[in-house]
Design a protein around this motif. Structure first.
Motif, short mmCIF file in Angstrom:
data_model
loop_
_atom_site.label_atom_id
_atom_site.label_comp_id
_atom_site.label_asym_id
_atom_site.label_seq_id
_atom_site.Cartn_x
_atom_site.Cartn_y
_atom_site.Cartn_z
N SER A 138 0.80 -1.23 0.00
CA SER A 138 0.00 0.00 0.00
C SER A 138 0.83 1.28 0.00
O SER A 138 0.25 2.37 -0.08
CB SER A 138 -0.93 0.01 1.23
N GLY A 139 2.14 1.15 0.14
CA GLY A 139 3.01 2.31 0.13
C GLY A 139 2.94 3.10 1.43
O GLY A 139 2.17 2.78 2.34
N PRO A 140 3.75 4.16 1.54
CA PRO A 140 3.75 4.99 2.75
C PRO A 140 2.38 5.57 3.09
O PRO A 140 2.02 5.67 4.26
CB PRO A 140 4.76 6.08 2.40
N ASP A 141 1.60 5.97 2.08
CA ASP A 141 0.26 6.51 2.35
C ASP A 141 -0.61 5.50 3.07
O ASP A 141 -1.34 5.84 4.01
CB ASP A 141 -0.42 6.94 1.05
N GLY A 142 -0.56 4.25 2.63
CA GLY A 142 -1.36 3.21 3.25
C GLY A 142 -0.96 2.95 4.68
O GLY A 142 -1.82 2.72 5.55
N LEU A 143 0.34 2.97 4.94
CA LEU A 143 0.81 2.75 6.32
C LEU A 143 0.36 3.88 7.24
O LEU A 143 -0.14 3.64 8.34
CB LEU A 143 2.33 2.63 6.33
N ILE A 144 0.52 5.12 6.79
CA ILE A 144 0.11 6.25 7.63
C ILE A 144 -1.39 6.24 7.87
O ILE A 144 -1.87 6.56 8.96
CB ILE A 144 0.58 7.57 6.99
N GLN A 145 -2.17 5.83 6.86
CA GLN A 145 -3.62 5.74 7.05
C GLN A 145 -3.97 4.73 8.13
O GLN A 145 -4.88 4.95 8.94
CB GLN A 145 -4.29 5.36 5.73
N ARG A 146 -3.26 3.62 8.17
CA ARG A 146 -3.49 2.62 9.23
C ARG A 146 -3.18 3.19 10.60
O ARG A 146 -3.89 2.92 11.57
CB ARG A 146 -2.63 1.37 8.98
N VAL A 147 -2.12 3.98 10.69
CA VAL A 147 -1.79 4.63 11.96
C VAL A 147 -2.92 5.56 12.38
O VAL A 147 -3.37 5.54 13.54
CB VAL A 147 -0.46 5.41 11.84
N ARG A 148 -3.42 6.36 11.46
CA ARG A 148 -4.49 7.30 11.78
C ARG A 148 -5.76 6.58 12.22
O ARG A 148 -6.46 7.02 13.16
CB ARG A 148 -4.78 8.19 10.57
N GLU A 149 -6.10 5.52 11.58
CA GLU A 149 -7.29 4.76 11.96
C GLU A 149 -7.16 4.19 13.36
O GLU A 149 -8.12 4.18 14.14
CB GLU A 149 -7.54 3.63 10.94
N THR A 150 -5.97 3.72 13.70
CA THR A 150 -5.73 3.17 15.03
C THR A 150 -5.80 4.27 16.09
O THR A 150 -6.39 4.09 17.16
CB THR A 150 -4.37 2.47 15.08
N GLU A 151 -5.20 5.40 15.81
CA GLU A 151 -5.25 6.54 16.74
C GLU A 151 -6.69 6.97 16.98
O GLU A 151 -7.08 7.29 18.11
CB GLU A 151 -4.45 7.71 16.17
N ALA A 152 -7.49 6.99 15.92
CA ALA A 152 -8.88 7.42 16.04
C ALA A 152 -9.70 6.49 16.93
O ALA A 152 -10.67 6.91 17.54
CB ALA A 152 -9.52 7.50 14.64
N GLY A 153 -9.28 5.23 17.03
CA GLY A 153 -9.97 4.28 17.88
C GLY A 153 -9.62 4.39 19.36
O GLY A 153 -10.24 3.74 20.20
N ASP A 154 -8.63 5.23 19.68
CA ASP A 154 -8.22 5.44 21.08
C ASP A 154 -7.87 6.92 21.28
O ASP A 154 -6.75 7.27 21.62
CB ASP A 154 -7.01 4.55 21.39
N PRO A 155 -8.85 7.81 21.09
CA PRO A 155 -8.55 9.25 21.10
C PRO A 155 -8.09 9.79 22.44
O PRO A 155 -7.39 10.81 22.49
CB PRO A 155 -9.89 9.89 20.69
N ASP A 156 -8.47 9.12 23.54
CA ASP A 156 -8.10 9.59 24.88
C ASP A 156 -6.85 8.92 25.44
O ASP A 156 -6.47 9.17 26.58
CB ASP A 156 -9.26 9.38 25.85
N GLY A 157 -6.23 8.05 24.66
CA GLY A 157 -5.02 7.38 25.12
C GLY A 157 -5.25 6.42 26.27
O GLY A 157 -4.35 6.17 27.07
N ARG A 158 -6.46 5.87 26.37
CA ARG A 158 -6.75 4.92 27.46
C ARG A 158 -6.03 3.60 27.23
O ARG A 158 -5.48 3.01 28.16
CB ARG A 158 -8.26 4.68 27.55
N ARG A 159 -6.09 3.12 26.00
CA ARG A 159 -5.46 1.83 25.70
C ARG A 159 -3.96 2.00 25.51
O ARG A 159 -3.17 1.18 25.98
CB ARG A 159 -6.08 1.24 24.44
N TRP A 160 -3.58 3.08 24.81
CA TRP A 160 -2.17 3.32 24.53
C TRP A 160 -1.79 4.72 25.02
O TRP A 160 -1.92 5.71 24.28
CB TRP A 160 -1.88 3.21 23.04
N PRO A 161 -1.35 4.85 26.26
CA PRO A 161 -0.96 6.18 26.77
C PRO A 161 0.13 6.80 25.88
O PRO A 161 1.08 6.14 25.48
CB PRO A 161 -0.41 5.87 28.17
#
Length: 273
Positions: free
Chosen positions: A234-257
């Protein structure tokens, strides 16, 4: 030379403090930093510092192939300092700084330099991944972060604890027993991690800011081999998109401080023939 590059700021309305660039046989990636919530003492700002240093460093390592990467970085830091030392307070605690990853191919070898917590991934022709990253900042940070990580990211309490943490961390910047990063002092370059690898042994070289490596080193969801699989498909764009989707699932840093809910993310992927 086949290079794919993507970079995304933490927020759409914020300046991207990462910067990456390449020329034939060379590439650099810098992740700029100040002290969150504090004035930098620099009228130009962090993004100016990382982009200016990046351009000067890429020029130096390209036009001076016989000069070491350490010397090229030291020279470039000195040049940036000269550009703004008369207008900016470079002794200020929040003066702009940046991580540095630089690579240069020549004479059958790939030279590399890593300073700060951005990462360099070297994949050999058998598929084995060697990761070069300066862990000194992480090691210092672990001793200081506990009061921050128990609080929800973005809360007032978290912001106050984060400010105290960053203040304590800044006092250990570019000091023995602390960590090293590119800033006003060219001598920081002497503390970079460096090495050489035969070019013929490599399949790819990847430079990544810590905002792009979160799936591995912050969230623990992937390993480096999985990261390379995503880059290849997926290239660098695809990797960064995966990071953003994961961050969006934990917006308050409860799971990943973490200090920032989202961070600037940059990937430069160099596939070798």
């Amino acid at each position: 030379m086949r290079i794919a590059l993507a970079s995304l700021p933490a927020e759409p309305d914020r300046e991207n403090e990462d910067f990456a660039a390449a020329s034939p046989g060379a590439a650099v990636l810098l992740d700029g930093a100040g002290v969150g919530g504090a004035e930098t003492g620099c009228t130009h700002g962090v993004a100016w510092f990382s982009s200016t240093l990046s351009g000067l460093l890429l020029r130096s390592i390209t036009v001076q192939p016989a000069r070491s990467l350490v010397d090229c970085l030291a020279d470039s830091i000195g040049l940036v300092r000269a550009l703004h030392e008369d207008t900016c307070d470079l002794t200020y605690r929040a003066s702009p700084t940046s991580t540095v990853v630089a690579v240069r191919a020549g004479g059958g070898l790939l030279e590399y330099l890593v300073l700060g917590d951005s990462s360099l991934l070297l994949v050999d022709t058998s598929g084995s991944v060697d990761v070069v990253v300066d862990r000194r900042l992480d090691e210092v940070g672990k001793r200081l972060r506990e009061p921050v990580d128990v609080l929800p990211t973005g809360s007032l309490e978290h912001s106050a604890a984060l400010a105290e943490y960053r203040d304590a961390l800044t006092k250990l910047r570019n000091r023995p027993g602390g960590f090293w990063i590119a800033g006003p002092d060219p001598r920081a370059a002497e503390h970079a991690l460096t090495g050489r690898v035969p070019l013929e042994s490599l399949a790819s070289v990847t430079l990544m800011s810590d905002g792009a490596t979160r799936l591995v080193d912050r969230f623990g969801l992937d390993d480096w081999r999985q990261t390379l699989t995503v880059l290849d498909s997926s290239g660098p764009d695809g990797l960064i998109q995966r990071v953003r989707e994961t961050e969006a699932g934990d917006p308050d840093g409860r799971r990943w401080p973490r200090g920032k809910a989202r961070d600037d993310a940059t990937v430069l992927h160099w596939a070798l023939p």
